[in-house]
Design an enzyme around this catalytic site. Structure first.
Site, PDB file in Angstrom:
ATOM      1  N   CYS A  91       0.853  -1.187   0.000  1.00  0.00           N
ATOM      2  CA  CYS A  91       0.000   0.000   0.000  1.00  0.00           C
ATOM      3  C   CYS A  91       0.894   1.244   0.000  1.00  0.00           C
ATOM      4  O   CYS A  91       2.124   1.153   0.087  1.00  0.00           O
ATOM      5  CB  CYS A  91      -0.909   0.000   1.217  1.00  0.00           C
ATOM      6  SG  CYS A  91      -0.003   0.085   2.794  1.00  0.00           S
ATOM      7  N   HIS A 148       5.090  -5.386   8.743  1.00  0.00           N
ATOM      8  CA  HIS A 148       4.957  -6.764   9.194  1.00  0.00           C
ATOM      9  C   HIS A 148       5.095  -7.745   8.030  1.00  0.00           C
ATOM     10  O   HIS A 148       4.111  -8.276   7.522  1.00  0.00           O
ATOM     11  CB  HIS A 148       3.606  -6.953   9.891  1.00  0.00           C
ATOM     12  CG  HIS A 148       3.554  -6.362  11.255  1.00  0.00           C
ATOM     13  ND1 HIS A 148       2.386  -6.008  11.881  1.00  0.00           N
ATOM     14  CD2 HIS A 148       4.545  -6.052  12.123  1.00  0.00           C
ATOM     15  CE1 HIS A 148       2.652  -5.520  13.084  1.00  0.00           C
ATOM     16  NE2 HIS A 148       3.961  -5.536  13.242  1.00  0.00           N
ATOM     17  N   HIS A 155       3.727   1.669  11.737  1.00  0.00           N
ATOM     18  CA  HIS A 155       2.522   1.411  12.524  1.00  0.00           C
ATOM     19  C   HIS A 155       2.205   2.511  13.526  1.00  0.00           C
ATOM     20  O   HIS A 155       1.124   2.518  14.116  1.00  0.00           O
ATOM     21  CB  HIS A 155       2.673   0.087  13.282  1.00  0.00           C
ATOM     22  CG  HIS A 155       2.971  -1.066  12.386  1.00  0.00           C
ATOM     23  ND1 HIS A 155       4.229  -1.622  12.275  1.00  0.00           N
ATOM     24  CD2 HIS A 155       2.196  -1.757  11.517  1.00  0.00           C
ATOM     25  CE1 HIS A 155       4.202  -2.611  11.404  1.00  0.00           C
ATOM     26  NE2 HIS A 155       3.000  -2.707  10.918  1.00  0.00           N
ATOM     27  N   GLU A 202       0.256  -0.921  16.193  1.00  0.00           N
ATOM     28  CA  GLU A 202      -0.583   0.245  15.910  1.00  0.00           C
ATOM     29  C   GLU A 202      -1.532   0.532  17.068  1.00  0.00           C
ATOM     30  O   GLU A 202      -1.705   1.683  17.480  1.00  0.00           O
ATOM     31  CB  GLU A 202      -1.384   0.035  14.621  1.00  0.00           C
ATOM     32  CG  GLU A 202      -2.257   1.236  14.280  1.00  0.00           C
ATOM     33  CD  GLU A 202      -3.113   1.037  13.043  1.00  0.00           C
ATOM     34  OE1 GLU A 202      -4.171   1.700  12.957  1.00  0.00           O
ATOM     35  OE2 GLU A 202      -2.737   0.241  12.171  1.00  0.00           O
ATOM     36  N   THR A 227      -6.475   0.859  11.781  1.00  0.00           N
ATOM     37  CA  THR A 227      -6.714   1.072  10.350  1.00  0.00           C
ATOM     38  C   THR A 227      -6.771  -0.216   9.535  1.00  0.00           C
ATOM     39  O   THR A 227      -7.355  -0.231   8.457  1.00  0.00           O
ATOM     40  CB  THR A 227      -5.619   1.978   9.755  1.00  0.00           C
ATOM     41  OG1 THR A 227      -4.348   1.328   9.866  1.00  0.00           O
ATOM     42  CG2 THR A 227      -5.577   3.320  10.463  1.00  0.00           C
ATOM     43  N   CYS A 267      -8.252   1.755   6.648  1.00  0.00           N
ATOM     44  CA  CYS A 267      -7.354   2.096   5.552  1.00  0.00           C
ATOM     45  C   CYS A 267      -8.004   1.765   4.208  1.00  0.00           C
ATOM     46  O   CYS A 267      -8.519   0.653   4.012  1.00  0.00           O
ATOM     47  CB  CYS A 267      -6.051   1.315   5.724  1.00  0.00           C
ATOM     48  SG  CYS A 267      -4.963   1.330   4.299  1.00  0.00           S
ATOM     49  N   SER A 311      -1.820  -7.773  10.584  1.00  0.00           N
ATOM     50  CA  SER A 311      -3.253  -7.704  10.852  1.00  0.00           C
ATOM     51  C   SER A 311      -4.071  -7.744   9.573  1.00  0.00           C
ATOM     52  O   SER A 311      -5.071  -8.456   9.476  1.00  0.00           O
ATOM     53  CB  SER A 311      -3.570  -6.419  11.634  1.00  0.00           C
ATOM     54  OG  SER A 311      -4.961  -6.265  11.817  1.00  0.00           O
ATOM     55  N   ASN A 312      -3.656  -6.988   8.562  1.00  0.00           N
ATOM     56  CA  ASN A 312      -4.457  -6.959   7.333  1.00  0.00           C
ATOM     57  C   ASN A 312      -4.383  -8.286   6.590  1.00  0.00           C
ATOM     58  O   ASN A 312      -5.332  -8.686   5.919  1.00  0.00           O
ATOM     59  CB  ASN A 312      -4.054  -5.780   6.441  1.00  0.00           C
ATOM     60  CG  ASN A 312      -2.689  -5.921   5.837  1.00  0.00           C
ATOM     61  OD1 ASN A 312      -2.514  -6.570   4.820  1.00  0.00           O
ATOM     62  ND2 ASN A 312      -1.678  -5.316   6.468  1.00  0.00           N
ATOM     63  N   SER A 349       1.754  -5.608   3.243  1.00  0.00           N
ATOM     64  CA  SER A 349       3.195  -5.547   3.513  1.00  0.00           C
ATOM     65  C   SER A 349       3.994  -6.547   2.696  1.00  0.00           C
ATOM     66  O   SER A 349       5.205  -6.678   2.893  1.00  0.00           O
ATOM     67  CB  SER A 349       3.458  -5.793   5.009  1.00  0.00           C
ATOM     68  OG  SER A 349       2.774  -4.853   5.814  1.00  0.00           O
TER      69      SER A 349
END
Length: 342
Positions: free
Chosen positions: A14, A43, A76, A128, A165, A195, A224-225, A265
């Site tokens: 991103c 990450h 983060h 974060e 986010t 996000c 996390s994402n 990431s």
């Protein structure tokens, strides 16, 4: 046998990750090693190992950073006291926090100063979430589930609702519904804390999931994402969802139509290697839900430093002709590939 691959787009890096990786790459070339980074810059195992090979030392405690060292704070976001400690160390400090995380920090500080109690949706222990909660620890209450919202008291003060986010939209929405039921009046920011890149990757994945026999999500376990993508693919009805760090971790029995995506990431080179390993007999079809052209420039103090450096000093992003500030001309995956070992 894998017949075809449905490749989700957008996927991978991103704008915030692009910015952070390029900024750290600049620091590696601008300062004598080691360069220190507070927490993993992003990450992803492959990214972290590439920087370690180039002379970056990742630490989880600012006490491990020698005075006078060049240090970067991760994408983060960091607690205010961490930022202040880094500055007191007397070295060169670059804060590579994602602007979207900065927005949430600002919202937390503003609402707390106005007397609000804050319900914050975030994962326990995630960098974060830890950094955000430290902005106003006396006024913020972290939750992850609707059940945890129901356990909160009814505050005498106004209540604000904010979020990490990188959450999945569904998980965030379920907690928001519970908060709206639990509190009579709930303040929310005019634009979502989630996000846009995370949301785009989730939308692309949900587009392909119904047509897949299995889904491969590329990314690290502490992302996390990435974990949100795994969860969404399962919720979307896919019988088999596999998270891998790299192509070597792919199971040997995948067959039929395989969906592939990558967390925010994960470098594109990992995606390429996964597809090569899957070797679909009928090829790859990219399914794109939107184009992303967002751009976050490197932190101002780093740009100012590089502007003052003679371009012949090899402080570049690895381009053939030194253009230290023209970082939009090269993507972060190329930057990683061109990093020199420390």
């Amino acid at each position: 046998m894998v017949e075809r691959v449905l490749l989700a787009a957008p996927r991978g890096f991103c704008a915030g990750v692009e910015m952070a990786i390029k900024a750290l790459a600049w620091m590696v070339q601008a300062f004598k090693p080691p360069v220190y980074c507070y927490h993993e810059i992003v990450h992803n195992q492959a990214v972290v190992r590439r920087f370690e090979a180039a002379g970056v030392i990742f630490v989880d405690d600012m006490a491990d950073v020698p005075d006078g060292s060049a240090v970067m704070l991760s994408a983060h976001g960091s607690a205010p006291e961490v930022v202040e400690t880094a500055k007191q160390k007397g070295g060169y400090v670059v804060d590579a926090v994602c602007p979207l995380v900065t927005k949430v920090h600002h919202e937390v500080k503003t609402r707390a100063n106005k007397g609000y109690q804050i319900v914050y949706v975030g994962h326990e222990g995630h960098e974060e979430a830890v950094g955000t909660m430290a902005v106003a620890p006396e006024a913020i209450h972290r939750v992850e589930t609707p059940e945890e919202v129901e356990q909160l008291p009814i505050f005498d003060t106004p209540v604000a609702f904010l979020a990490q986010t990188t959450l999945s939209h569904k998980d965030w929405e379920d907690v928001l519904d519970a908060a709206n039921q639990h509190f009579e009046h709930l303040w929310q920011p005019t634009s979502s804390d989630l996000c846009f890149a995370t949301t785009n990757r989730q939308s692309a994945l949900m587009k392909i999931t119904p047509d897949c026999d299995a889904v491969v999500v590329i990314g690290s376990s502490n992302s996390s994402n990435t974990n949100a993508l795994v969860s969404l693919a399962k919720q979307g009805g896919c019988d088999r969802v596999v998270r891998v760090n790299n192509a070597e971790e792919l199971p040997d029995d995948l067959a039929g139509t395989i969906g592939v995506t990558a967390g925010a990431s994960a470098p594109e080179e990992l995606v390429t290697a996964v597809i090569e390993r899957l070797a679909p007999t009928s090829g790859v079809t990219e399914v794109r839900v939107t184009d992303e052209d967002e751009y976050f420039p490197p932190p101002r103090n780093l740009r100012d430093l590089l502007a003052a450096v003679d371009t012949t000093a090899n402080v570049t992003l690895g381009v053939k002709h030194p253009q230290p500030l023209n970082d939009r001309s090269i993507d972060a995956s190329q930057v990683l590939n061109r990093l020199s070992p420390g």
